[in-house]
Scaffold this motif. Structure first.
Motif, PDB file in Angstrom:
ATOM      1  N   UNK A 104      11.588  17.491 -16.851  1.00  0.00           N
ATOM      2  CA  UNK A 104      10.897  16.934 -15.692  1.00  0.00           C
ATOM      3  C   UNK A 104      11.366  15.499 -15.441  1.00  0.00           C
ATOM      4  N   UNK A 105      11.377  14.702 -16.514  1.00  0.00           N
ATOM      5  CA  UNK A 105      11.699  13.282 -16.288  1.00  0.00           C
ATOM      6  C   UNK A 105      13.133  13.104 -15.817  1.00  0.00           C
ATOM      7  N   UNK A 106      14.026  14.013 -16.249  1.00  0.00           N
ATOM      8  CA  UNK A 106      15.416  13.926 -15.802  1.00  0.00           C
ATOM      9  C   UNK A 106      15.504  14.019 -14.295  1.00  0.00           C
ATOM     10  N   UNK A 107      14.753  14.976 -13.712  1.00  0.00           N
ATOM     11  CA  UNK A 107      14.780  15.150 -12.264  1.00  0.00           C
ATOM     12  C   UNK A 107      14.235  13.910 -11.561  1.00  0.00           C
ATOM     13  N   UNK A 108      13.135  13.367 -12.094  1.00  0.00           N
ATOM     14  CA  UNK A 108      12.521  12.197 -11.460  1.00  0.00           C
ATOM     15  C   UNK A 108      13.488  11.012 -11.490  1.00  0.00           C
ATOM     16  N   UNK A 109      14.044  10.753 -12.679  1.00  0.00           N
ATOM     17  CA  UNK A 109      14.981   9.635 -12.806  1.00  0.00           C
ATOM     18  C   UNK A 109      16.198   9.864 -11.894  1.00  0.00           C
ATOM     19  N   UNK A 110      16.685  11.129 -11.904  1.00  0.00           N
ATOM     20  CA  UNK A 110      17.818  11.465 -11.040  1.00  0.00           C
ATOM     21  C   UNK A 110      17.502  11.150  -9.583  1.00  0.00           C
ATOM     22  N   UNK A 111      16.305  11.527  -9.136  1.00  0.00           N
ATOM     23  CA  UNK A 111      15.903  11.283  -7.749  1.00  0.00           C
ATOM     24  C   UNK A 111      15.834   9.801  -7.434  1.00  0.00           C
ATOM     25  N   UNK A 135       0.836  -1.209   0.000  1.00  0.00           N
ATOM     26  CA  UNK A 135       0.000   0.000   0.000  1.00  0.00           C
ATOM     27  C   UNK A 135       0.869   1.257   0.000  1.00  0.00           C
ATOM     28  N   UNK A 136       1.939   1.179   0.813  1.00  0.00           N
ATOM     29  CA  UNK A 136       2.854   2.321   0.841  1.00  0.00           C
ATOM     30  C   UNK A 136       3.513   2.522  -0.514  1.00  0.00           C
ATOM     31  N   UNK A 137       3.833   1.397  -1.157  1.00  0.00           N
ATOM     32  CA  UNK A 137       4.389   1.450  -2.508  1.00  0.00           C
ATOM     33  C   UNK A 137       3.424   2.174  -3.442  1.00  0.00           C
ATOM     34  N   UNK A 138       2.144   1.781  -3.354  1.00  0.00           N
ATOM     35  CA  UNK A 138       1.150   2.406  -4.242  1.00  0.00           C
ATOM     36  C   UNK A 138       0.972   3.899  -3.925  1.00  0.00           C
ATOM     37  N   UNK A 139       0.921   4.181  -2.631  1.00  0.00           N
ATOM     38  CA  UNK A 139       0.733   5.593  -2.259  1.00  0.00           C
ATOM     39  C   UNK A 139       1.910   6.441  -2.766  1.00  0.00           C
ATOM     40  N   UNK A 140       3.120   5.901  -2.626  1.00  0.00           N
ATOM     41  CA  UNK A 140       4.290   6.664  -3.075  1.00  0.00           C
ATOM     42  C   UNK A 140       4.289   6.852  -4.584  1.00  0.00           C
ATOM     43  N   UNK A 141       3.980   5.759  -5.278  1.00  0.00           N
ATOM     44  CA  UNK A 141       3.931   5.848  -6.732  1.00  0.00           C
ATOM     45  C   UNK A 141       2.847   6.834  -7.151  1.00  0.00           C
ATOM     46  N   UNK A 142       1.699   6.745  -6.462  1.00  0.00           N
ATOM     47  CA  UNK A 142       0.602   7.670  -6.750  1.00  0.00           C
ATOM     48  C   UNK A 142       1.025   9.113  -6.496  1.00  0.00           C
ATOM     49  N   UNK A 143       1.773   9.323  -5.406  1.00  0.00           N
ATOM     50  CA  UNK A 143       2.248  10.674  -5.099  1.00  0.00           C
ATOM     51  C   UNK A 143       3.150  11.196  -6.209  1.00  0.00           C
ATOM     52  N   UNK A 144       4.043  10.310  -6.673  1.00  0.00           N
ATOM     53  CA  UNK A 144       4.950  10.714  -7.752  1.00  0.00           C
ATOM     54  C   UNK A 144       4.160  11.101  -9.002  1.00  0.00           C
ATOM     55  N   UNK A 145       3.176  10.255  -9.351  1.00  0.00           N
ATOM     56  CA  UNK A 145       2.387  10.539 -10.554  1.00  0.00           C
ATOM     57  C   UNK A 145       1.626  11.859 -10.378  1.00  0.00           C
ATOM     58  N   UNK A 146       1.052  12.040  -9.195  1.00  0.00           N
ATOM     59  CA  UNK A 146       0.311  13.274  -8.916  1.00  0.00           C
ATOM     60  C   UNK A 146       1.220  14.502  -9.041  1.00  0.00           C
ATOM     61  N   UNK A 147       2.369  14.422  -8.388  1.00  0.00           N
ATOM     62  CA  UNK A 147       3.305  15.562  -8.425  1.00  0.00           C
ATOM     63  C   UNK A 147       3.758  15.808  -9.859  1.00  0.00           C
ATOM     64  N   UNK A 148       3.980  14.705 -10.596  1.00  0.00           N
ATOM     65  CA  UNK A 148       4.418  14.858 -11.978  1.00  0.00           C
ATOM     66  C   UNK A 148       3.370  15.607 -12.790  1.00  0.00           C
ATOM     67  N   UNK A 149       2.096  15.206 -12.602  1.00  0.00           N
ATOM     68  CA  UNK A 149       1.055  15.852 -13.403  1.00  0.00           C
ATOM     69  C   UNK A 149       0.839  17.306 -12.995  1.00  0.00           C
ATOM     70  N   UNK A 150       0.915  17.566 -11.691  1.00  0.00           N
ATOM     71  CA  UNK A 150       0.779  18.968 -11.258  1.00  0.00           C
ATOM     72  C   UNK A 150       1.915  19.794 -11.856  1.00  0.00           C
ATOM     73  N   UNK A 151       3.133  19.262 -11.769  1.00  0.00           N
ATOM     74  CA  UNK A 151       4.280  20.007 -12.303  1.00  0.00           C
ATOM     75  C   UNK A 151       4.167  20.182 -13.810  1.00  0.00           C
ATOM     76  N   UNK A 152       3.734  19.090 -14.464  1.00  0.00           N
ATOM     77  CA  UNK A 152       3.542  19.170 -15.911  1.00  0.00           C
ATOM     78  C   UNK A 152       2.541  20.266 -16.255  1.00  0.00           C
ATOM     79  N   UNK A 153       1.416  20.251 -15.513  1.00  0.00           N
ATOM     80  CA  UNK A 153       0.350  21.222 -15.762  1.00  0.00           C
ATOM     81  C   UNK A 153       0.853  22.646 -15.536  1.00  0.00           C
TER      82      UNK A 153
END
Lengths: 234, 293, 338
Positions: free
Chosen positions: C264-271, C165-183
């Motif tokens: 954006x993806x560079x930062x995510x992959x870097x992290x 569940x924590x895995x899903x929440x974290x992945x979901x957080x990443x996707x959410x942050x990615x979309x907000x940043x993208x937007x």
């Protein structure tokens, strides 16, 4: 004989092309005025010669290339620069400003010349340059260029922003300096130019559009078309 | 009353240590626009060289050993700083953000190398016997080392001021802090001034490293951390590029921090940050800083 | 930029696959150990992205980003453990209060610019770190941190069996942050951010107030960081002072620079890579392979920051685009060969 010769000089700053192939010569022991409307690239030309902007093209001092050299080496080669807005060191004293500029401390004759030209600077030697009046600051900036034996002095709008009385003072000083050295002068003050310049270069939109003698400056119509100002009054 | 005096003098002593870090940071920033995160590693390098000298080379911990440790620590850190400037910083001329970033990298690497060689545990720095003495002022017993820090900081302040005021290179540095381009246009190679401020800043930080080790009873790759941060704060409050400004700010911060911490542990850092915020709001150029044209 | 039309099919496969992987029979991600590692890595990826919004997209070199991350974390744990608010309200309150804090700190710091701004944000963040680690006011429990009281949050957030569940929440957080940043970065405000990075005067000439847009970017990044902090609290089970230290911000800087600040993806992959690598490099340091090497070399090599620091210096000096920059460089070469 030309002291300075510029051929096909280009300057680009942040993608905008400012000089499009500027070419001109500055003859020895003369005052050459670089004229033109605001923003045509006169200051940029001087800065590019000083190596303060990256440029492409040929810049030669007494026949040898100085293009691409570091600014301090260009200055050591014998080009002095009096920038627009003077750029004196305001937290340093007048004496320190001059001491900083002096490359050969043994050249007493030079220092005496400067003292003779600007006696006021000697009396104010210990004063911080930032507390001087605009005219006095301009004197410091010019004196800084004169303390060394230079091939040429580049002077950018020395009378800009000065009160009429100070304009006369600076003009007198320049008139006296004119006999001593070669000068490339950017100036909007036409009476001053007419008084001391033997050669005139006019720039427009990053190019040289006229190079010749100063006679035309007495023709109001020429002045109006070339410089966009009314040059009627003398 | 005696506690009041003790805390005050300890605060000034602490301020002196901050000054040793901040003076170099301030000059380097003022002249070159470089935010030097590697300054902490200069301090650490100085501390380790001081430790090496006083524990490996000399076998008695007397006054001369300690002076030798300070001088050698300072020189080593100064040379290291000079190398950093020549090899790394000078290649990123006028790229200020990249220069700051690269100093972060240097700090990481130096920290890692020292930790790899010596570990992160505190190693005791031998100090002269008189270090534990106290001086009695009124009824207050004040540890004598506090005066040492203050004395060294004052010596470096005066030496620094004299150099800036009376030497040719000092003239170039002062002019360069104001307007680097114009200095070059006068035919002066500003890069010599860059190397000089790095060496001087490194020297002060290295001496500071030995003193910080004496103050915190040991040497480790981690000792520089809080001093670097406080160095930055001192520079901002004192005004970038102003050495006297750094001195003033360092003293104010050292004293305020000690009194506040006495009142309630941990309060000191809080008060300092409020002070920082206040200075930024009311006088963004710092106490003795100049507004750059 | 990696154009949306190219990356869409890739993401459309990758993201559902990642979400499904804990359930898909026996694969590396069906083990709680790796799920935990990846959950942390996703959160650092998201945090690096919020930092990239500041640094890469707006040109603000902040050294204080960790403060907002830790602030979200600590406020949430305090509200939950002390029964101030029910857990989901605590999350909202933590993010809201941190956002206000960011407005205050941002307004003060943005009175300066460039390198001074970096210095000032560093000072603020360090103060926050000190307040937390010194147990100021007796609330933060100093160096030991505060464990999240398991009774006060839903059971799915707790325990090894629930790691997925924590895995899903974290992945979901990443996707959410990615979309907000993208937007945000594709919106008109985002264009102003980019313009601010490139040429502030031009923005001012257009009649837009640079300071307001910078503050906006600063506050949005801080708000997202605080939410990521709250999720990190769930994943790691406690709030600790190390999350507030400037080391975190410096790590973020490394992630963004190594990954490439231009994308954006560079930062995510870097992290993600940084987070995984720093755990793996730690293992390397204990490996026996290093025993035969003299200590003068093996010592530094056993410190993860040694290699990362060298790599960082190399990228800053010689390869400013980082990983994503190298990718585009190679792709450009391939295209120009055709």
């Amino acid at each position: 004989m030309n002291v300075l010769s510029v051929k096909d000089l280009h300057v680009k700053i942040n993608e905008s092309h400012i000089l499009h192939g500027v070419s001109f010569e500055v003859p020895t022991h003369s005052v050459t005025a670089l004229l033109g409307r605001n923003g045509v690239g006169k200051s940029t030309t001087l800065k590019a010669i000083m190596g303060l902007y990256p440029s492409q093209g040929v810049i030669e001092l007494n026949g040898s290339s100085i293009a691409g050299k570091l600014t301090y080496k260009i200055a050591q080669d014998g080009i002095a620069y009096v920038p627009e807005d003077r750029e004196i060191f305001s937290s340093l004293t007048v004496k320190e400003n001059l001491a900083l500029a002096t490359r050969d401390e043994k050249d007493i004759a030079r220092q005496e010349l400067v003292q003779a030209l600007f006696p006021e600077l000697t009396t104010r030697a210990a004063q911080r340059a930032g507390t001087l009046s605009g005219g006095q600051q301009q004197m410091v900036a010019i004196a800084r260029a004169l303390v060394n034996k230079n091939e040429i002095i580049l002077i950018d709008e020395p009378t800009k922003g000065l009160a009429p009385k100070l304009v006369t003072e600076v003009a007198d000083a320049l008139g006296r300096v004119a006999g001593e050295t070669t000068m490339l002068l950017v100036e909007q003050n036409l009476p001053l130019v007419k008084r001391i310049a033997q050669h005139v270069i006019v720039m427009d939109q990053g190019r040289v559009v006229f190079q010749g003698g100063p006679e035309n400056l007495h023709d109001p119509e020429w002045v109006h078309t070339m410089l966009g100002v009314s040059g009627g009054h003398n | 009353m005696d506690t009041f005096l003790l805390i005050g003098i300890t605060g000034i002593g602490l301020g002196a240590l901050y000054f040793l870090v901040a003076s170099g940071l301030s000059l380097i920033y003022g002249l070159m626009g470089v935010l030097n995160f590697a300054h902490g590693s200069f301090l650490t390098v100085g501390a380790f060289v001081g430790l090496w000298f006083s524990s490996q080379v000399m076998h008695v911990s007397n006054t001369w050993t300690f002076i030798g440790a300070m001088v050698l620590g300072g020189l080593a850190a100064g040379l290291f700083a000079l190398l950093v400037e020549r090899i790394v910083i000078s290649r990123l001329y006028e790229r200020h953000i990249d220069q700051a970033l690269v100093t972060v990298g240097i700090a990481l690497v130096v920290g890692a190398v020292l930790a790899g060689w010596f570990g992160n545990d505190l190693r005791l720095l031998p100090t002269p016997a008189w270090f534990i003495n106290t001086v009695t002022i009124g009824s207050a017993h004040i540890p004598v080392d506090r005066f040492l820090y203050i004395g060294v900081a004052l010596i470096l302040l005066f030496a620094n001021t004299a150099l800036l005021r009376f030497s040719r290179i000092g003239l170039v540095i002062r002019a360069g802090v104001e307007n680097r381009q114009m200095v070059a246009a006068l035919g002066i190679n500003v890069r010599l001034a860059f190397s000089t401020v790095f060496f001087l800043g490194g020297f002060a930080a290295g001496v500071g490293g030995v003193l910080v080790s004496a103050y915190s009873n040991g040497v480790s790759p981690l000792i520089a951390g809080s001093y670097l941060i406080y160095g930055f704060i001192v520079v901002v409050i004192g005004g970038m590029g102003s050495v006297p400004g750094s001195f003033l700010a360092a003293m104010i911060i050292g004293i305020i921090k000690q009194y506040a911490n006495y009142y309630s542990p941990g309060l000191g850092d809080f008060v300092v940050v409020f002070l920082l915020a206040g200075v930024l709001l009311l006088r963004p150029q710092g106490l003795l800083g100049k507004v750059k044209a | 930029m990696l154009r949306w039309k190219y990356s869409r099919p890739l993401l459309a496969i990758l993201i559902p696959l990642l979400f499904a992987s804990p359930l898909l029979g026996n694969n590396p991600l069906s083990h709680p150990g790796l799920q935990q590692t990846m959950a942390v890595a996703f959160l650092y990826g998201a945090l690096a992205l919020t930092y990239d919004l500041l640094f890469g997209f707006t040109g603000l070199l902040s050294f204080g980003h960790a403060l907002f991350f830790a602030s979200g974390m600590y406020l949430a744990v305090l509200f939950i453990n002390h029964d101030v608010l029910v857990w989901w309200l605590a999350v909202i309150a933590a993010v809201a209060i941190t956002t206000i804090l960011a407005i205050l700190i941002g307004s003060a710091s943005l009175r300066t610019g460039g390198i001074t701004f970096a210095m000032v944000t560093l000072a603020f963040a360090e103060a926050g770190h000190v307040v937390i680690s010194r147990n100021f006011g007796g609330l933060t429990n100093g160096e030991n941190g505060i464990a999240l009281n398991a009774d006060k949050v839903p059971g799915i957030f707790i325990g090894v069996f629930n790691t997925k569940y924590l895995f899903w929440i974290s992945l979901g957080t990443l996707v959410l942050v990615y979309f907000i940043t993208w937007w945000i970065t594709e919106s008109s405000a985002g264009r102003v951010f980019a313009a601010l990075r490139d040429n502030e005067t031009r923005v001012a000439v257009l009649g837009l107030k640079p300071a307001r847009f910078k503050l906006l970017s600063f506050v949005i990044a801080a708000g997202m960081a605080s939410f990521i902090g709250v999720v990190m609290l769930m994943v790691s089970g406690s709030a600790a002072p190390r999350f507030a230290s400037s080391d975190v911000t410096i790590a973020l800087l490394l992630m963004v620079i190594l990954g490439g600040a231009i994308t954006r993806w560079g930062a995510v992959i870097g992290g993600i890579i940084y987070s995984v690598a720093s755990t793996r490099l730690q293992d390397l340091s204990q490996s026996t392979a290093l025993h035969s090497v003299p200590k003068i070399i093996s010592g530094p090599l056993s410190e993860p920051t040694f290699i990362l620091g060298l790599l960082f210096i190399f990228v800053v000096m010689f390869a400013p685009g980082g990983l994503s920059g190298a990718y585009y460089y190679l792709r450009l070469k391939v295209i120009s060969k055709k």
